[in-house]
Design a protein around this motif. Sequence first.
Motif, PDB file in Angstrom:
ATOM      1  N   ASP A  90       0.838  -1.203   0.000  1.00  0.00           N
ATOM      2  CA  ASP A  90       0.000   0.000   0.000  1.00  0.00           C
ATOM      3  C   ASP A  90       0.874   1.256   0.000  1.00  0.00           C
ATOM      4  N   ILE A  91       1.898   1.240   0.826  1.00  0.00           N
ATOM      5  CA  ILE A  91       2.788   2.401   0.932  1.00  0.00           C
ATOM      6  C   ILE A  91       3.545   2.612  -0.369  1.00  0.00           C
ATOM      7  N   VAL A  92       3.997   1.532  -0.959  1.00  0.00           N
ATOM      8  CA  VAL A  92       4.702   1.625  -2.241  1.00  0.00           C
ATOM      9  C   VAL A  92       3.784   2.232  -3.303  1.00  0.00           C
ATOM     10  N   ALA A  93       2.553   1.760  -3.338  1.00  0.00           N
ATOM     11  CA  ALA A  93       1.607   2.279  -4.332  1.00  0.00           C
ATOM     12  C   ALA A  93       1.321   3.766  -4.094  1.00  0.00           C
ATOM     13  N   ALA A  94       1.246   4.161  -2.837  1.00  0.00           N
ATOM     14  CA  ALA A  94       0.931   5.553  -2.516  1.00  0.00           C
ATOM     15  C   ALA A  94       2.118   6.485  -2.698  1.00  0.00           C
ATOM     16  N   SER A  95       3.318   5.942  -2.613  1.00  0.00           N
ATOM     17  CA  SER A  95       4.519   6.784  -2.641  1.00  0.00           C
ATOM     18  C   SER A  95       5.240   6.797  -3.985  1.00  0.00           C
ATOM     19  N   GLY A  96       5.036   5.739  -4.771  1.00  0.00           N
ATOM     20  CA  GLY A  96       5.784   5.636  -6.019  1.00  0.00           C
ATOM     21  C   GLY A  96       7.192   5.114  -5.822  1.00  0.00           C
ATOM     22  N   ALA A  97       7.555   4.792  -4.597  1.00  0.00           N
ATOM     23  CA  ALA A  97       8.885   4.224  -4.317  1.00  0.00           C
ATOM     24  C   ALA A  97       8.821   2.715  -4.522  1.00  0.00           C
ATOM     25  N   ASN A  98       9.928   2.040  -4.280  1.00  0.00           N
ATOM     26  CA  ASN A  98       9.924   0.586  -4.439  1.00  0.00           C
ATOM     27  C   ASN A  98       9.961  -0.090  -3.074  1.00  0.00           C
ATOM     28  N   LEU A  99       9.601  -1.359  -3.065  1.00  0.00           N
ATOM     29  CA  LEU A  99       9.457  -2.110  -1.825  1.00  0.00           C
ATOM     30  C   LEU A  99      10.765  -2.160  -1.034  1.00  0.00           C
ATOM     31  N   ALA A 100      11.857  -2.358  -1.721  1.00  0.00           N
ATOM     32  CA  ALA A 100      13.150  -2.467  -1.032  1.00  0.00           C
ATOM     33  C   ALA A 100      13.536  -1.183  -0.320  1.00  0.00           C
ATOM     34  N   SER A 101      13.040  -0.049  -0.804  1.00  0.00           N
ATOM     35  CA  SER A 101      13.440   1.223  -0.208  1.00  0.00           C
ATOM     36  C   SER A 101      12.870   1.406   1.198  1.00  0.00           C
ATOM     37  N   ILE A 102      11.787   0.688   1.517  1.00  0.00           N
ATOM     38  CA  ILE A 102      11.249   0.777   2.883  1.00  0.00           C
ATOM     39  C   ILE A 102      12.277   0.247   3.871  1.00  0.00           C
ATOM     40  N   GLY A 103      12.807  -0.927   3.591  1.00  0.00           N
ATOM     41  CA  GLY A 103      13.826  -1.498   4.462  1.00  0.00           C
ATOM     42  C   GLY A 103      15.095  -0.673   4.495  1.00  0.00           C
ATOM     43  N   TYR A 104      15.468  -0.136   3.340  1.00  0.00           N
ATOM     44  CA  TYR A 104      16.706   0.649   3.252  1.00  0.00           C
ATOM     45  C   TYR A 104      16.613   1.920   4.093  1.00  0.00           C
ATOM     46  N   HIS A 105      15.488   2.629   3.995  1.00  0.00           N
ATOM     47  CA  HIS A 105      15.370   3.922   4.655  1.00  0.00           C
ATOM     48  C   HIS A 105      14.814   3.846   6.079  1.00  0.00           C
ATOM     49  N   TYR A 106      13.955   2.853   6.352  1.00  0.00           N
ATOM     50  CA  TYR A 106      13.290   2.821   7.657  1.00  0.00           C
ATOM     51  C   TYR A 106      13.504   1.523   8.432  1.00  0.00           C
ATOM     52  N   GLY A 107      14.028   0.519   7.791  1.00  0.00           N
ATOM     53  CA  GLY A 107      14.262  -0.742   8.472  1.00  0.00           C
ATOM     54  C   GLY A 107      13.105  -1.716   8.334  1.00  0.00           C
ATOM     55  N   SER A 108      11.893  -1.220   8.405  1.00  0.00           N
ATOM     56  CA  SER A 108      10.713  -2.076   8.284  1.00  0.00           C
ATOM     57  C   SER A 108       9.478  -1.216   8.018  1.00  0.00           C
ATOM     58  N   LYS A 109       8.427  -1.866   7.580  1.00  0.00           N
ATOM     59  CA  LYS A 109       7.162  -1.166   7.375  1.00  0.00           C
ATOM     60  C   LYS A 109       6.633  -0.624   8.689  1.00  0.00           C
TER      61      LYS A 109
END
Length: 199
Positions: free
Chosen positions: A27-46
């Motif tokens: 959901d976050i990826v769809a809303a942000s236009g970012a990719n799934l891997a970037s969540i872990g890279y920037h925040y560690g986890s959803k």
Amino acid sequence: MGHREDLLEGAKRCLLEKGYARTTARDIVAASGANLASIGYHYGSKDALMRQAIIASTEEWAAGVTRAPAAGDGTEKGDADPLERFAVVWDAVLQRIATERDFIAAQVEVLGLLPRDAALREAVGEVLPEGGEGLVAVFEGVPDTEVDPEAARIVGSFYQALLTGLMVQSLLTPDAMPSGQDLARALRRVTAGEVLRRK
């Protein structure tokens, strides 16, 4: 904005549209236009990203509260009646509560999750004292830097308790919400023994 900021904005949108617990990483990826891997890279986890989203959303909402109108017509803070200011500021807060129901629903949802989510409880607990200080500043018409730590702890807790209760009440009985004057009248009764009798 970079991916980190895009993800946070996307998570904040999901918080309002889907709620805290129902938002997925996709959901976050769809809303942000970012990719799934970037969540872990920037925040560690959803979950870490969603914790940041609730804190950021709350801080933005609180910033709007600090711009609430003062009582009177430009009088200095010492000249304004404290209960009049109390009523005027609560009217502004109550208006925001009434018109930002998705945000209020997300806040109340998070409150219910706190007993079973230690990381969320810790994240919210870290910003709670600052929130209390900010509320005291708003209601007393002073900068945050002038709020005494003991006032922030005691009076801030009072305002936070009242605010939280009004948020919950707005979801349960939105047509029976008190006004700022109602709250001021209640406070007067509690503190001065003014009796409201049946008519």
